[in-house]
Design an enzyme around this catalytic site. Structure first.
Site, PDB file in Angstrom:
ATOM      1  N   VAL A   1      35.533  57.375  42.280  1.00  0.00           N
ATOM      2  CA  VAL A   1      36.058  56.251  41.431  1.00  0.00           C
ATOM      3  C   VAL A   1      35.889  56.182  39.923  1.00  0.00           C
ATOM      4  O   VAL A   1      36.562  56.165  39.047  1.00  0.00           O
ATOM      5  CB  VAL A   1      35.689  54.855  41.891  1.00  0.00           C
TER       6      VAL A   1
ATOM      7  N   LYS B   1      34.467  42.079  52.729  1.00  0.00           N
ATOM      8  CA  LYS B   1      35.784  41.695  51.768  1.00  0.00           C
ATOM      9  C   LYS B   1      36.179  40.217  52.265  1.00  0.00           C
ATOM     10  O   LYS B   1      36.838  39.600  51.647  1.00  0.00           O
ATOM     11  CB  LYS B   1      36.697  42.778  52.242  1.00  0.00           C
TER      12      LYS B   1
ATOM     13  N   VAL C   1      38.035  44.331  46.582  1.00  0.00           N
ATOM     14  CA  VAL C   1      38.876  44.093  47.983  1.00  0.00           C
ATOM     15  C   VAL C   1      40.077  44.728  47.723  1.00  0.00           C
ATOM     16  O   VAL C   1      40.842  44.372  46.777  1.00  0.00           O
ATOM     17  CB  VAL C   1      39.029  42.606  48.182  1.00  0.00           C
TER      18      VAL C   1
ATOM     19  N   ASP D   1      32.373  46.852  56.043  1.00  0.00           N
ATOM     20  CA  ASP D   1      33.143  46.833  54.909  1.00  0.00           C
ATOM     21  C   ASP D   1      33.939  45.731  54.736  1.00  0.00           C
ATOM     22  O   ASP D   1      34.072  44.962  54.094  1.00  0.00           O
ATOM     23  CB  ASP D   1      33.737  48.404  54.832  1.00  0.00           C
TER      24      ASP D   1
ATOM     25  N   GLU E   1      38.172  42.745  40.996  1.00  0.00           N
ATOM     26  CA  GLU E   1      39.409  43.013  41.864  1.00  0.00           C
ATOM     27  C   GLU E   1      39.244  44.209  42.514  1.00  0.00           C
ATOM     28  O   GLU E   1      39.966  44.278  43.592  1.00  0.00           O
ATOM     29  CB  GLU E   1      40.733  43.097  40.729  1.00  0.00           C
TER      30      GLU E   1
END
Length: 430
Positions: free
Chosen positions: A17, A207, A134, A203, A131
């Site tokens: 990322v 969320k 999730v 995970d 943002e």
């Protein structure tokens, strides 16, 4: 008129990322400046090891001293895509103390210590946006926080983990077992070398905590979320779902109680009807249903992970916090005025699919039915198949509490005629 002094950004993490965030920032700098009203400059990138090749990432910006980078007095925004609790938490708090705003993709940290981070941001007059924490690229948190701020959200239901959705989809479409589907997911890069966080539901639970907190204006942490993973889902469960006209998905479900006095947040596999829109969500995609009183049912769908999709969400937050910096404002902070308690799973009401291995003889069905009745669990349908003295008995209940179903199953296991409780799965999405 555009401000001439650039806003300086520190990037923490340069993996899948982070490297994509750096690439987009450097290749679209003019567009970002036009949208923000000021130039944006990547001032440094903190990494664990500086020697690794990172194509497209300016080498002169790399540093292994994250503390020093965050502590610079010219940093306006810190982007954190490292993950984990520490050192991410300490670095974010340090950024706030220095007056910087923060953009994060760290769902585990936010689900555990979100309230503390929001308080630190508010004290510093800074923004905390996340943002990307999730559902990847899907615009979801900001619509919940801002677009639906005047509405009352009652339920959030969705698929928020791409790895588990890929595995369950392959089990459904090919007949593969869990291990085979996981192996394929790993080979394609959808599953980590250690897939525990995904397949055990950690995970998705993080969320769910974030979603519930925003949707219901109350403090919800990962510890408040009931969690089951998909490791116990079998090919037989998938086949049973097909016979019912259903498909198995790992769902995150956040609900406000009917009387409005409590909330629940849970993550677990569930059968949903093929007619439900979530049933058609394939591969590693995510989709989330939001049910609000005035707006009705809204669906958010798209890629839930990956470098480019997640970077898109990060950059969207970056533009928002930079605009706020230019205008001398901050965005909406934490809204927990409702302070609703989280209800335990024992009190949650849902439907159940219970598969039993029983003796194939007269009276067994009546015996099993009486146990359900004894604990107040109403039966919707029963399907029985006999073979050579053994039988498979599948019971689908009407809505019942988790506590009532657990007591029923304990009693069933004590029956001589019941050889095994083969599987228990919830049924959702009616």
């Amino acid at each position: 008129m555009m401000r001439t002094r650039p806003l300086k950004v520190a990037l923490l993490g340069c993996g899948v990322v982070g490297s994509e965030v750096a690439r987009i920032m450097t290749t679209t700098a003019d567009d970002l400046a036009a949208r923000i009203g000021a130039p944006v400059e990547l001032a440094g990138i903190a990494v664990r090891r500086a020697g690794r090749p990172r194509p497209g990432v300016p080498e002169h910006l790399l540093t292994t001293d994250a503390e020093a980078l965050v502590g610079r007095d010219d940093i306006d925004v810190v982007i954190e895509v490292v993950g984990g609790i520490e050192p991410s938490k300490s670095l974010i708090l340090k950024a706030f103390r220095g007056g910087a705003s923060v953009v994060s993709a760290n769902k585990a940290l936010l689900a555990k210590d979100g309230a503390e981070l929001h308080a630190a941001a508010a004290a510093a007059g800074a923004d905390l946006y996340y943002e990307a924490a999730v559902a990847g690229a899907i615009p979801l948190l900001r619509p919940l926080r801002e677009s639906l701020a005047g509405d009352k959200v009652n339920r959030v239901l969705g698929i928020v983990n791409g790895t588990t959705n890929f595995i369950l989809d392959k089990m459904d479409s090919t007949g593969a077992g869990y291990s085979e589907a996981l192996e394929e997911a790993t080979a394609l890069g959808y599953a980590e070398a250690d897939p525990t966080a995904d397949v055990e539901g950690f995970d998705a639970a993080a969320k769910a905590a974030i979603l519930a907190g925003i949707a219901f204006h109350t403090k919800v942490t990962a510890a408040d979320v009931y969690r089951e993973g998909i490791t116990e889902v079998t090919a037989a469960d998938i086949a049973s779902a097909k016979q019912m006209g259903c498909v198995v998905k790992l769902l995150a479900i956040c609900e406000r109680s009917a009387d409005g006095t409590s909330v629940t947040a849970r993550v677990h596999p569930a059968m949903i009807p093929l007619s439900h829109p979530l049933a058609s969500v394939r591969e590693a995609y995510n989709a989330v249903f939001v049910e609000a009183e005035a707006a009705g049912r809204l669906m958010f769908y798209g890629p839930g992970a990956g470098g480019s999709p997640t970077a898109s969400a990060v950059l969207g937050d970056l533009v928002a916090v930079c605009r706020n910096k230019v205008n001398g404002t901050t965005g909406p902070g934490d809204s927990v005025y409702a302070q609703l308690p989280a209800k335990p799973m024992d009190e949650v009401v849902t439907r159940y699919h219970v598969s039993l291995d029983v003796d194939d003889r007269a009276g067994v069905l009546a015996q099993v039915a009486s146990v359900f009745a004894e604990h107040g669990v109403s039966i919707d349908t029963v399907r029985q198949q006999g073979r050579d003295g053994d039988a498979a008995l599948v019971v689908v209940t009407h809505r019942a509490t988790d506590a009532a179903l657990s007591a029923t199953v304990d009693k069933l296991r004590a029956l001589d005629s019941v050889r095994d409780v083969a599987s228990i799965m919830r049924v959702e999405g009616e």
